[in-house]
Design an enzyme around this catalytic site. Sequence first.
Site, PDB file in Angstrom:
ATOM      1  N   THR A 190      53.491 -81.647  45.534  1.00 21.52           N
ATOM      2  CA  THR A 190      52.894 -80.590  44.734  1.00 21.52           C
ATOM      3  C   THR A 190      52.067 -80.923  43.693  1.00 21.52           C
ATOM      4  OG1 THR A 190      54.685 -79.279  45.182  1.00 21.52           O
ATOM      5  CG2 THR A 190      53.409 -78.562  43.259  1.00 21.52           C
ATOM      6  N   ASP A 221      60.077 -74.039  45.405  1.00 23.66           N
ATOM      7  CA  ASP A 221      60.427 -73.813  43.771  1.00 23.66           C
ATOM      8  C   ASP A 221      59.256 -73.526  43.322  1.00 23.66           C
ATOM      9  OD1 ASP A 221      59.706 -76.754  44.541  1.00 23.66           O
ATOM     10  OD2 ASP A 221      59.539 -76.894  42.128  1.00 23.66           O
ATOM     11  N   THR A 241      57.965 -81.142  40.901  1.00 23.76           N
ATOM     12  CA  THR A 241      57.775 -81.446  42.165  1.00 23.76           C
ATOM     13  C   THR A 241      59.009 -81.963  42.738  1.00 23.76           C
ATOM     14  OG1 THR A 241      56.190 -82.947  43.520  1.00 23.76           O
ATOM     15  CG2 THR A 241      56.894 -83.708  41.333  1.00 23.76           C
ATOM     16  N   GLY A 242      58.973 -82.244  44.133  1.00 20.93           N
ATOM     17  CA  GLY A 242      59.977 -82.661  44.861  1.00 20.93           C
ATOM     18  C   GLY A 242      60.715 -81.469  45.716  1.00 20.93           C
TER      19      GLY A 242
HETATM   20  N1  ASP Z   1      58.441 -78.771  45.291  1.00 17.73           N
HETATM   21  C1  ASP Z   1      57.695 -78.308  46.426  1.00 17.73           C
HETATM   22  C2  ASP Z   1      58.412 -77.597  47.453  1.00 17.73           C
HETATM   23  O1  ASP Z   1      59.688 -77.647  47.655  1.00 17.73           O
HETATM   24  C3  ASP Z   1      57.297 -79.461  47.345  1.00 17.73           C
HETATM   25  C4  ASP Z   1      56.463 -80.547  46.440  1.00 17.73           C
HETATM   26  O2  ASP Z   1      56.746 -81.010  45.488  1.00 17.73           O
HETATM   27  O3  ASP Z   1      55.510 -80.979  47.182  1.00 17.73           O
HETATM   28  O4  ASP Z   1      57.906 -76.855  48.236  1.00 17.73           O
END
Ligand code: ASP
Length: 331
Positions: A190, A221, A241-242
């Site tokens: 993200t 999230d 992110t994550g």
């Molecule tokens: N946090 C984002 C999600 O769970 C994914 C990402 O960080 O790319 O949708």
Amino acid sequence: MTSRRNFLKSSILSTSLLIPGVLKKGSELLSRRENSVNAYKPLIVSTWEHGLEANTRAWEVLHQTGSILDAVEEGVKVTEADPASRTVGLYGYPDREGIVTLDASIMKGNGECGSVCFLRQIKHPISLARRVMEKTPHVMLAGEGARQFAISEGFPLEEEVLHPESQREYEEWLKEAEYRPIINIENHDTIGMVGLDVNGNLAGSCTTSGLAFKMHGRVGDSPIIGAGLYVDNEVGAATATGVGETIIKISGSFLVVELMRQGRSPQEACEEAISRLIHKNQENIEEMQAGFIAINKDGEYGGYAVHPGFNFAVQHNGGNEMEDAKSRFTG
Ligand code: ASP
């Protein structure tokens, strides 16, 4: 993927432009933070290497318009429109049904916020999130309702055609059709951006295509205020992110801001939030990457992750550079 691992070495601390008088804290606090008192106004920080280009645009817009909100919106639009991005915007990886669905949120330091989730066919979900904030009595619109609102606001609908690279990866994935989050592989990157202007106003934005090959209807999230993004002019701002499920479980970005409210530096707050996240997500934590970045109203910043590999872009008057986040696990 290779470039993502090809981290630029940070020279932020050594080349920093310390703005005198920005930190007006008690001497006890200053000595506790003696390694992290560099502070910058204005300041823009965003996740991953795509943050560099996004920061450049945000910086330009901040200087053109003076609006930190415009800056964080326009900055992440660069990533949303980037055909090279498999994790943000319509060129991203699809869900298990082969459909790209997008999540985004935006927030101002006075508490105003807007978000969209499970959205199809819209190139700039961040701008739609801003419209939700500014033109509706609501905070969040989802799915078809969000799409209809976009149409009524004059947003063009894009054709639903996968980017060839996303198509290829999707077909590859379909062979096993097994969903396992893999740390730092480009299935979750993200862009989250937090910014501070010279007058102490904060804003943040967060936009994503979510986890690659997620269940249809899954929302992470990023569009959830307090999880993927939180901003408070009295304190600071944070974004995440994550693997979103791990972040939602601890209201991650809100937690980081609240920890800063209690006196933690942005770095300390991110570290504490990651400890909490690990504690609440012990099952499979070895496969779950998550990271936070944060800034406070004085212009200090920090970032921290569960695993190595997370990095973020920091833009201030001294330049725009990548910095590797430290992490709880080291190898
Ligand atoms: N946090 C984002 C999600 O769970 C994914 C990402 O960080 O790319 O949708």
